[in-house]
Design an enzyme around this catalytic site. Structure first.
Site, PDB file in Angstrom:
ATOM      1  N   ASP A 156      -4.772   3.675  -2.129  1.00 53.43           N
ATOM      2  CA  ASP A 156      -5.901   3.997  -1.255  1.00 53.43           C
ATOM      3  C   ASP A 156      -6.432   5.387  -1.556  1.00 53.43           C
ATOM      4  O   ASP A 156      -5.803   6.389  -1.219  1.00 53.43           O
ATOM      5  CB  ASP A 156      -5.453   3.937   0.216  1.00 53.43           C
ATOM      6  CG  ASP A 156      -5.212   2.516   0.679  1.00 53.43           C
ATOM      7  OD1 ASP A 156      -6.132   1.691   0.554  1.00 53.43           O
ATOM      8  OD2 ASP A 156      -4.100   2.234   1.168  1.00 53.43           O
TER       9      ASP A 156
ATOM     10  N   MET B 195     -11.839  -6.105   4.959  1.00 54.63           N
ATOM     11  CA  MET B 195     -11.014  -5.183   5.736  1.00 54.63           C
ATOM     12  C   MET B 195     -10.709  -5.791   7.102  1.00 54.63           C
ATOM     13  O   MET B 195     -11.609  -6.255   7.809  1.00 54.63           O
ATOM     14  CB  MET B 195     -11.731  -3.839   5.927  1.00 54.63           C
ATOM     15  CG  MET B 195     -11.846  -2.982   4.665  1.00 54.63           C
ATOM     16  SD  MET B 195     -10.257  -2.570   3.886  1.00 54.63           S
ATOM     17  CE  MET B 195      -9.438  -1.619   5.183  1.00 54.63           C
TER      18      MET B 195
ATOM     19  N   HIS C 289      -8.147   0.977  -4.301  1.00 48.76           N
ATOM     20  CA  HIS C 289      -9.106   0.754  -3.219  1.00 48.76           C
ATOM     21  C   HIS C 289      -9.793   2.086  -2.922  1.00 48.76           C
ATOM     22  O   HIS C 289      -9.179   2.995  -2.365  1.00 48.76           O
ATOM     23  CB  HIS C 289      -8.352   0.220  -1.992  1.00 48.76           C
ATOM     24  CG  HIS C 289      -9.194   0.051  -0.765  1.00 48.76           C
ATOM     25  ND1 HIS C 289      -8.628  -0.110   0.489  1.00 48.76           N
ATOM     26  CD2 HIS C 289     -10.540  -0.001  -0.586  1.00 48.76           C
ATOM     27  CE1 HIS C 289      -9.603  -0.247   1.391  1.00 48.76           C
ATOM     28  NE2 HIS C 289     -10.765  -0.175   0.763  1.00 48.76           N
TER      29      HIS C 289
ATOM     30  N   ASP D  56      -6.738  -6.474   4.080  1.00 48.00           N
ATOM     31  CA  ASP D  56      -6.099  -5.161   4.104  1.00 48.00           C
ATOM     32  C   ASP D  56      -6.226  -4.564   5.499  1.00 48.00           C
ATOM     33  O   ASP D  56      -7.340  -4.376   5.985  1.00 48.00           O
ATOM     34  CB  ASP D  56      -6.794  -4.263   3.065  1.00 48.00           C
ATOM     35  CG  ASP D  56      -6.207  -2.869   2.973  1.00 48.00           C
ATOM     36  OD1 ASP D  56      -5.157  -2.599   3.573  1.00 48.00           O
ATOM     37  OD2 ASP D  56      -6.835  -2.038   2.265  1.00 48.00           O
TER      38      ASP D  56
ATOM     39  N   SER E  89       0.851  -1.200   0.000  1.00 50.46           N
ATOM     40  CA  SER E  89       0.000   0.000   0.000  1.00 50.46           C
ATOM     41  C   SER E  89       0.882   1.243   0.000  1.00 50.46           C
ATOM     42  O   SER E  89       1.656   1.475   0.943  1.00 50.46           O
ATOM     43  CB  SER E  89      -0.899   0.020   1.235  1.00 50.46           C
ATOM     44  OG  SER E  89      -1.518   1.289   1.314  1.00 50.46           O
TER      45      SER E  89
ATOM     46  N   MET F 298     -12.091   4.325  -0.954  1.00 51.59           N
ATOM     47  CA  MET F 298     -12.819   4.556   0.301  1.00 51.59           C
ATOM     48  C   MET F 298     -13.522   5.892   0.146  1.00 51.59           C
ATOM     49  O   MET F 298     -13.123   6.902   0.731  1.00 51.59           O
ATOM     50  CB  MET F 298     -11.839   4.536   1.472  1.00 51.59           C
ATOM     51  CG  MET F 298     -11.380   3.130   1.826  1.00 51.59           C
ATOM     52  SD  MET F 298      -9.857   3.115   2.768  1.00 51.59           S
ATOM     53  CE  MET F 298      -8.691   3.224   1.416  1.00 51.59           C
TER      54      MET F 298
ATOM     55  N   HIS G 253      -1.019  -1.097  -4.308  1.00 50.12           N
ATOM     56  CA  HIS G 253      -2.342  -0.832  -3.729  1.00 50.12           C
ATOM     57  C   HIS G 253      -2.471   0.674  -3.478  1.00 50.12           C
ATOM     58  O   HIS G 253      -1.656   1.264  -2.770  1.00 50.12           O
ATOM     59  CB  HIS G 253      -2.478  -1.628  -2.429  1.00 50.12           C
ATOM     60  CG  HIS G 253      -3.799  -1.499  -1.746  1.00 50.12           C
ATOM     61  ND1 HIS G 253      -4.899  -2.251  -2.095  1.00 50.12           N
ATOM     62  CD2 HIS G 253      -4.210  -0.698  -0.733  1.00 50.12           C
ATOM     63  CE1 HIS G 253      -5.921  -1.944  -1.318  1.00 50.12           C
ATOM     64  NE2 HIS G 253      -5.532  -0.986  -0.477  1.00 50.12           N
TER      65      HIS G 253
ATOM     66  N   MET H 176      -9.055   8.104  -0.625  1.00 46.87           N
ATOM     67  CA  MET H 176      -9.941   8.469   0.501  1.00 46.87           C
ATOM     68  C   MET H 176     -10.446   9.890   0.290  1.00 46.87           C
ATOM     69  O   MET H 176      -9.697  10.766  -0.139  1.00 46.87           O
ATOM     70  CB  MET H 176      -9.169   8.414   1.816  1.00 46.87           C
ATOM     71  CG  MET H 176      -8.480   7.094   2.095  1.00 46.87           C
ATOM     72  SD  MET H 176      -7.779   7.108   3.747  1.00 46.87           S
ATOM     73  CE  MET H 176      -6.750   5.630   3.677  1.00 46.87           C
TER      74      MET H 176
END
Ligand code: DX5
Ligand code: ZN
Length: 227
Positions: free
Chosen positions: A38, A140, A69, A178, A13, A71, A36, A40
């Protein structure tokens, strides 16, 4: 689609990378399987990272394909854009999506692997009937939002039940974990059926990132043999 890497897959990540030295930190994970990423939005989770413009440059720069990913709130609207910029997989949260099946089909039609993520408090059986619509599930193992949190082993029964259900259906779906994945926790996640492992601090927290990836992979392999 290019050849896909075999399990166990290790996806570092880049939330744990140095954001102003991203090019160098991407180069350091060249022997891993997917980067990965993220995303957000400070709304679905109480933290903010980057959006499509930054992910586009990461995509152009990364030596390995991207595992995005999301979020974010309203993935129905925003997720296809990440598939269009070339991410290998795009995972959105079940809790945030209005029409997860339609969104998965849209992601696949653009050429990305479609992924669905569930938070620790979300039941796994809510996914059983829609498993075939997805290429990967993300269970998660922390509350989403931040790196460096402790692994929640109470999510393992849910992971195991999802793995059993997937194998009962003869599904080739990937099972990803994760949050808090480290040398100390990766084997139990592999034993419970995970085949794809996201790790932030357990990769970038080491000077020798390549060795950290190799070690995580061999521990995951050992765990999966004990399933
Ligand atoms: C957390 C993110 C994770 C995070 C994991 O919400 O989804 O991908 O980077 O970080 P570690 O491996 O440090 O727990
Ligand atoms: Zn993540």
């Amino acid at each position: 689609m290019p050849d896909l890497p075999d399990a166990p897959r290790i996806n570092p990540s880049i939330l744990a990378a140095d954001f102003v030295n991203m090019q160098a930190d991407l180069a350091r994970i060249a022997t891993a399987d997917f980067a990965h990423v993220d995303v957000m939005d400070n709304h679905f989770v109480p933290n903010l990272t980057f959006g499509p413009q930054m992910v586009q440059r990461i995509q152009e720069t990364s030596p390995i394909p991207l595992d995005v990913h999301l979020m974010i709130t309203d993935p129905d609207r925003w997720a296809p854009g990440y598939a269009e910029l070339g991410a290998a997989s795009v995972t959105f949260h079940l809790e945030a999506a209005t029409d997860p099946v339609a969104l998965a089909r849209r992601l696949r039609s653009i050429g990305a692997r479609a992924g669905v993520a569930i938070k620790p408090g979300t039941a796994g059986d809510s996914l059983y009937d829609i498993l075939d619509e997805f290429d990967q599930i993300l269970v998660m193992t922390v509350e989403p939002g931040f790196g460096g949190q402790g692994f929640m082993s109470e999510t393992m029964p849910k992971l195991r039940a999802l793995a059993d259900e997937a194998s009962r259906r003869g599904s080739g779906i990937w099972l990803q974990v994760d949050g808090g994945i480290s040398d100390a926790t990766i084997e139990q996640a592999a034993r419970a059926g995970a085949d794809t492992f996201v790790a932030g601090s357990a990769v970038y927290g080491h000077d020798d990132v390549e060795a950290a990836v190799t070690r995580l992979r061999s521990l995951a392999r050992a765990g999966s043999l004990e399933k």
